[in-house]
Write an enzyme that holds these catalytic residues in place. Structure first.
Site, PDB file in Angstrom:
ATOM      1  N   CYS A   1      22.666  70.145  43.389  1.00 42.97           N
ATOM      2  CA  CYS A   1      23.545  69.627  44.564  1.00 42.97           C
ATOM      3  C   CYS A   1      24.501  68.531  44.449  1.00 42.97           C
ATOM      4  CB  CYS A   1      22.564  69.344  45.770  1.00 42.97           C
ATOM      5  SG  CYS A   1      21.130  70.614  45.865  1.00 42.97           S
TER       6      CYS A   1
ATOM      7  N   HIS B   1      26.797  67.042  51.253  1.00 39.71           N
ATOM      8  CA  HIS B   1      26.418  68.376  50.776  1.00 39.71           C
ATOM      9  C   HIS B   1      25.317  68.948  51.915  1.00 39.71           C
ATOM     10  CE1 HIS B   1      23.591  70.900  48.592  1.00 39.71           C
ATOM     11  NE2 HIS B   1      22.580  70.141  48.597  1.00 39.71           N
TER      12      HIS B   1
ATOM     13  N   ASN C   1      22.520  76.576  52.167  1.00 41.79           N
ATOM     14  CA  ASN C   1      22.669  75.478  51.283  1.00 41.79           C
ATOM     15  C   ASN C   1      23.261  76.388  50.061  1.00 41.79           C
ATOM     16  OD1 ASN C   1      22.307  73.902  48.998  1.00 41.79           O
ATOM     17  ND2 ASN C   1      20.572  72.837  50.072  1.00 41.79           N
TER      18      ASN C   1
END
Ligand code: ACO
Length: 350
Positions: free
Chosen positions: A114, A277, A307
């Protein structure tokens, strides 16, 4: 010494939209559960055969390169962040170099999940600052629709992720106080297994310090990265202890954002836009509240894309720029937290 500036941004998401209702056809879940826990309404999934992490990265890169006013042949270095590469090896960087018919330039793959894009940006920033390169392409891309468990067994992970790509072109600027002001990278491997995909990997290798080649009998050599047993036992999917991830994420995100602001003598009130993020809307909302930021100071788009791991920050950055939320002179903070754990931030004056 130069500073680096983002000269162009691009993004690409596949045409296929996969809603929470679509997810319900495969597993025992509900739109209400997913939206309440994550904020996600829908995500985009790549075409199963025609789209890969690299092809999506290429589409995003084309836009970023055009907006920077250059051509693919002007790029002199590639940094490609992903955890879902087309091949186990080689990485996506060289595949993109080939697909875009670039010169025989360096291509580096970053595996920081991430926070991969912010790490990649930081690497590129160093090469620009030293004067080594003039046009660096930084890409974050993921094809998560491959490799997730879409049965009820994997629902705590599978409902969260989506596919897509984002890219930026980094160039030097002599305009002091503009561009990337600083980057901040961190890791703590003590919790590496809390959010991880163990296979394919070498962790099960039975070599130890004392083992010698002569100790193996015929037929014992040749351990595999991937075995039938791993697949039969569903050990080829990501694992996540969601509540533990949440706890650390809401601590590290604010820390690394404040670190970036303090390093430059700035405060949250100076921030035009925080681009976190897109892990989970609840995490972003928690961070916003903790830092006392207004709604218009935080860009969230997880509702529409899920995501997208290494792609989430460059997609959100590109979208925010396209929507006119970032103007010349604005202070923008990119921040990420993810598997490893690793976390990072980059502070930019646009
Ligand atoms: N649909 C319906 N029910 C579900 C689903 C689903 N998709 N997934 C899990 N459940 C059930 C569980 O089986 C469990 O049921 P039980 O109580 O009968 O046993 C119940 O929901 C609660 O399960 P938890 O795993 O405790 O769910 P939690 O409330 O913690 O929510 C979530 C899970 C959303 C992942 C949460 O832990 C969270 O927000 N974690 C942060 C981690 C995160 O966002 N990661 C994103 C990727 S990592 C990154 O980008 C940094």
């Amino acid at each position: 010494m130069f500073q680096s500036k983002i000269a162009g941004t691009g993004m690409y998401v596949p045409a296929n939209v996969f809603t929470n209702q679509d997810m319900m056809k495969f597993m025992d879940t509900s739109d209400e559960w997913i939206q309440e826990r994550t904020g996600i309404k829908e995500r985009h999934f790549a075409h199963r055969t025609d789209e890969t992490t690299t092809t999506m990265g290429v589409e995003a890169a084309k836009i970023a390169i055009e907006r920077a006013g250059i051509t693919p042949q002007d790029i002199d270095f590639i940094v490609f962040a992903t955890l879902s590469p087309d091949y186990y090896f080689p990485g996506c960087g060289v595949l993109l170099q080939r697909a875009m018919q670039m010169k025989e330039i360096g291509a580096l793959d970053v595996r920081n999940q991430c926070s991969g894009f912010v790490y990649a940006l930081s690497v590129a920033d160093q090469f620009i600052k030293t004067g080594m390169y003039k046009n660096i392409l930084v890409v974050g891309a993921e094809k998560h629709s491959f490799g997730l468990d879409f049965s009820t067994r994997g629902r705590n992970v599978s409902v969260i992720f989506g596919d897509g790509a984002g890219a930026v072109v980094l160039q030097p600027t002599e305009d002091a106080g503009r561009g990337i002001l600083s980057t901040h990278l961190h890791s703590d491997g003590n919790n590496a297994e809390i959010l991880a995909m163990y296979n394919p990997g070498t962790h099960a290798n039975h070599w130890s310090k004392e083992t010698k080649l002569a100790d193996f009998n015929d037929g014992e050599m040749g351990d595999m990265f991937m075995s039938h047993a791993m697949i039969d036992n569903a050990q080829n999917f990501p694992n996540m202890d969601g509540p533990s991830v949440f706890k650390v994420a809401v601590e590290k995100f604010p820390q690394v954002i404040m670190e970036a602001l303090k390093a430059n003598g700035l405060d949250t009130s100076d921030l035009r836009l925080l681009i976190p993020h897109q892990a989970n809307l609840r995490i972003s909302q928690f961070v916003q509240k903790k830092l006392g930021l207004r709604d218009d100071q935080v860009h969230n788009n997880i509702q529409r894309y899920g995501n997208t791991t290494a792609a989430s920050v460059p997609i959100a950055l590109c979208e925010a720029w396209e929507q006119g939320k970032i103007k010349e002179g604005d202070l923008v903070c990119l921040a990420a937290f993810g598997s490893g754990f690793t976390w990072a931030s980059a502070l930019l004056r646009w």
